[in-house]
Design a protein around this motif. Sequence first.
Motif, PDB file in Angstrom:
ATOM      1  N   GLY A  60       0.835  -1.204   0.000  1.00 19.50           N
ATOM      2  CA  GLY A  60       0.000   0.000   0.000  1.00 19.50           C
ATOM      3  C   GLY A  60       0.869   1.252   0.000  1.00 19.50           C
ATOM      4  N   ALA A  61       2.014   1.166   0.689  1.00 20.65           N
ATOM      5  CA  ALA A  61       2.923   2.322   0.743  1.00 20.65           C
ATOM      6  C   ALA A  61       3.433   2.660  -0.655  1.00 20.65           C
ATOM      7  CB  ALA A  61       4.084   2.028   1.686  1.00 20.65           C
ATOM      8  N   MET A  62       3.552   1.648  -1.509  1.00 19.62           N
ATOM      9  CA  MET A  62       4.038   1.903  -2.880  1.00 19.62           C
ATOM     10  C   MET A  62       2.983   2.675  -3.684  1.00 19.62           C
ATOM     11  SD  MET A  62       5.878  -1.795  -3.493  1.00 19.62           S
ATOM     12  CE  MET A  62       6.772  -1.388  -4.999  1.00 19.62           C
ATOM     13  N   TYR A  63       1.713   2.291  -3.516  1.00 17.77           N
ATOM     14  CA  TYR A  63       0.644   3.054  -4.189  1.00 17.77           C
ATOM     15  C   TYR A  63       0.587   4.480  -3.646  1.00 17.77           C
ATOM     16  CZ  TYR A  63      -0.876  -1.187  -6.496  1.00 17.77           C
ATOM     17  OH  TYR A  63      -0.912  -2.292  -7.297  1.00 17.77           O
ATOM     18  N   ARG A  64       0.779   4.582  -2.338  1.00 14.84           N
ATOM     19  CA  ARG A  64       0.780   5.918  -1.728  1.00 14.84           C
ATOM     20  C   ARG A  64       1.936   6.767  -2.269  1.00 14.84           C
ATOM     21  NH1 ARG A  64      -2.084   6.665   3.176  1.00 14.84           N
ATOM     22  NH2 ARG A  64      -3.431   4.888   3.623  1.00 14.84           N
ATOM     23  N   ALA A  65       3.096   6.127  -2.486  1.00 11.53           N
ATOM     24  CA  ALA A  65       4.267   6.869  -2.998  1.00 11.53           C
ATOM     25  C   ALA A  65       3.977   7.422  -4.391  1.00 11.53           C
ATOM     26  CB  ALA A  65       5.490   5.961  -3.028  1.00 11.53           C
ATOM     27  N   VAL A  66       3.308   6.625  -5.235  1.00 17.30           N
ATOM     28  CA  VAL A  66       2.971   7.109  -6.582  1.00 17.30           C
ATOM     29  C   VAL A  66       2.000   8.287  -6.458  1.00 17.30           C
ATOM     30  CG1 VAL A  66       1.931   6.547  -8.810  1.00 17.30           C
ATOM     31  CG2 VAL A  66       3.337   4.831  -7.627  1.00 17.30           C
ATOM     32  N   ALA A  67       1.001   8.141  -5.576  1.00 21.32           N
ATOM     33  CA  ALA A  67       0.016   9.221  -5.401  1.00 21.32           C
ATOM     34  C   ALA A  67       0.704  10.488  -4.880  1.00 21.32           C
ATOM     35  CB  ALA A  67      -1.084   8.774  -4.437  1.00 21.32           C
ATOM     36  N   TRP A  68       1.574  10.323  -3.880  1.00 19.93           N
ATOM     37  CA  TRP A  68       2.304  11.482  -3.332  1.00 19.93           C
ATOM     38  C   TRP A  68       3.092  12.183  -4.435  1.00 19.93           C
ATOM     39  CZ3 TRP A  68       7.442  12.690  -3.499  1.00 19.93           C
ATOM     40  CH2 TRP A  68       7.812  13.852  -2.797  1.00 19.93           C
ATOM     41  N   HIS A  69       3.799  11.398  -5.230  1.00 19.78           N
ATOM     42  CA  HIS A  69       4.654  11.960  -6.291  1.00 19.78           C
ATOM     43  C   HIS A  69       3.802  12.726  -7.311  1.00 19.78           C
ATOM     44  CE1 HIS A  69       7.901  12.208  -9.179  1.00 19.78           C
ATOM     45  NE2 HIS A  69       7.117  11.653 -10.089  1.00 19.78           N
ATOM     46  N   CYS A  70       2.661  12.144  -7.701  1.00 20.36           N
ATOM     47  CA  CYS A  70       1.799  12.817  -8.682  1.00 20.36           C
ATOM     48  C   CYS A  70       1.257  14.128  -8.109  1.00 20.36           C
ATOM     49  CB  CYS A  70       0.640  11.903  -9.110  1.00 20.36           C
ATOM     50  SG  CYS A  70       1.213  10.538 -10.125  1.00 20.36           S
ATOM     51  N   LEU A  71       0.880  14.122  -6.837  1.00 20.37           N
ATOM     52  CA  LEU A  71       0.390  15.359  -6.223  1.00 20.37           C
ATOM     53  C   LEU A  71       1.523  16.392  -6.158  1.00 20.37           C
ATOM     54  CD1 LEU A  71      -1.793  13.829  -3.344  1.00 20.37           C
ATOM     55  CD2 LEU A  71      -2.624  15.012  -5.384  1.00 20.37           C
ATOM     56  N   ASP A  72       2.708  15.907  -5.776  1.00 20.53           N
ATOM     57  CA  ASP A  72       3.872  16.796  -5.654  1.00 20.53           C
ATOM     58  C   ASP A  72       4.249  17.424  -7.000  1.00 20.53           C
ATOM     59  OD1 ASP A  72       6.141  17.718  -3.959  1.00 20.53           O
ATOM     60  OD2 ASP A  72       7.321  16.575  -5.435  1.00 20.53           O
ATOM     61  N   GLN A  73       4.142  16.629  -8.064  1.00 26.31           N
ATOM     62  CA  GLN A  73       4.543  17.095  -9.400  1.00 26.31           C
ATOM     63  C   GLN A  73       3.369  17.658 -10.199  1.00 26.31           C
ATOM     64  OE1 GLN A  73       7.862  17.000 -10.618  1.00 26.31           O
ATOM     65  NE2 GLN A  73       8.148  16.651  -8.422  1.00 26.31           N
ATOM     66  N   GLU A  74       2.223  17.768  -9.519  1.00 27.81           N
ATOM     67  CA  GLU A  74       0.998  18.273 -10.150  1.00 27.81           C
ATOM     68  C   GLU A  74       0.616  17.494 -11.414  1.00 27.81           C
ATOM     69  OE1 GLU A  74       1.278  22.523 -10.463  1.00 27.81           O
ATOM     70  OE2 GLU A  74       1.388  22.762  -8.287  1.00 27.81           O
ATOM     71  N   VAL A  75       0.775  16.176 -11.337  1.00 28.18           N
ATOM     72  CA  VAL A  75       0.296  15.308 -12.420  1.00 28.18           C
ATOM     73  C   VAL A  75      -1.202  15.123 -12.183  1.00 28.18           C
ATOM     74  CG1 VAL A  75       0.415  12.990 -13.428  1.00 28.18           C
ATOM     75  CG2 VAL A  75       2.509  14.086 -12.565  1.00 28.18           C
ATOM     76  N   ASP A  76      -1.984  15.324 -13.212  1.00 25.40           N
ATOM     77  CA  ASP A  76      -3.440  15.184 -13.099  1.00 25.40           C
ATOM     78  C   ASP A  76      -3.783  13.706 -12.859  1.00 25.40           C
ATOM     79  OD1 ASP A  76      -6.135  15.018 -13.475  1.00 25.40           O
ATOM     80  OD2 ASP A  76      -6.147  15.811 -15.533  1.00 25.40           O
ATOM     81  N   LEU A  77      -4.359  13.411 -11.692  1.00 23.17           N
ATOM     82  CA  LEU A  77      -4.606  12.008 -11.326  1.00 23.17           C
ATOM     83  C   LEU A  77      -5.617  11.324 -12.235  1.00 23.17           C
ATOM     84  CD1 LEU A  77      -4.622  11.983  -7.410  1.00 23.17           C
ATOM     85  CD2 LEU A  77      -2.760  11.449  -8.965  1.00 23.17           C
ATOM     86  N   THR A  78      -6.404  12.135 -12.941  1.00 25.49           N
ATOM     87  CA  THR A  78      -7.384  11.523 -13.851  1.00 25.49           C
ATOM     88  C   THR A  78      -6.774  11.245 -15.227  1.00 25.49           C
ATOM     89  OG1 THR A  78      -8.228  13.645 -14.637  1.00 25.49           O
ATOM     90  CG2 THR A  78      -9.312  12.703 -12.682  1.00 25.49           C
TER      91      THR A  78
END
Length: 249
Positions: free
Chosen positions: A37-55
């Motif tokens: 789960g921490a790995m999925y969280r790391a991807v989510a954190w990185h996308c938020l940090d880099q302003e990657v649109d999650l959709t």
Amino acid sequence: MPSSPLTIAIDGPSGSGKSSVSKAVARELGLGYLDTGAMYRAVAWHCLDQEVDLTDQEAVAQAARDLPLEISTDPDDQTLRVGGTDITSAIRETRVTSQVSTVATNLDVRAELRRRQREIISEARDERGGIVAEGRDITTVVAPDAEHRILVTASEEARLARRSTELHGGADADQVEATRDQIVRRDRQDSTVSAFMEAADGVVTLDTSELDFDQVVAAVLALVRGEVEPAQHEEEPATSPDGHAGGPA
Ligand SMILES: Nc1ncnc2c1ncn2[C@@H]1O[C@H](COP(=O)(O)OP(=O)(O)OP(=O)(O)O)[C@@H](O)[C@H]1O
Ligand SMILES: Nc1ccn([C@H]2C[C@H](O)[C@@H](COP(=O)(O)O)O2)c(=O)n1
């Protein structure tokens, strides 16, 4: 170290206790510990940090493939780094928790993380005798050949109370309500891509609703050590058209 390599795969819904129990079991057996789960969280954190649109599914998948992620498998040191930045605490923030399911339901992200998870498990088997790996699809997809496969469950009420106590220090009605999104909505979204509410064939279900933490750890250790006969899930016998169980008359 066990005489032959050991993978203990543990799945379960949010708040069932699988992370804390898996870590304790790994410590007790001297094995590695992988919090997928921490790995999925790391991807989510990185996308938020880099302003990657999650959709934007492709952009998120590419971010997952490129992610310079380092994850520790030491149960006593759960440090997580992305490109050298320590994000161990940041991945637990509400902004990540509330959005991580969008990343975890991206099938290309899952393919990439599954590949990495299998590599980590294989390395731990070679180098430290084995690993306890936990998440939502470890017993079914990531490590279906694991020596032990366990689904840790608990009633929704118990899971809400546990997470509420952890986050808000108590489980009164308001505190439980504030936790509901983190448990119920997330599980609903996550279970669109993984089956972790019911055990798959050959997976042992451990219902922890009425057990305290130490009792759950002891129950997992007893299963792994062969001290109790596991009640594995088996496919329902075929039913006749009138709904009666099939088999010899
Ligand atoms: N049997 C238990 N009885 C009471 N509390 C428990 C029990 N098992 C775990 N806990 C506590 O419940 C909380 C949730 O546990 P944990 O984080 O391990 O759940 P989880 O299944 O990994 O959840 P998530 O998937 O959301 O990360 C923690 O505070 C943990 O200490
Ligand atoms: N193998 C896994 C592990 C986790 N997930 C999802 C489920 C959650 O939304 C998110 C974070 O997991 P948690 O830290 O809360 O256990 O990742 C998954 O889909 N598959």
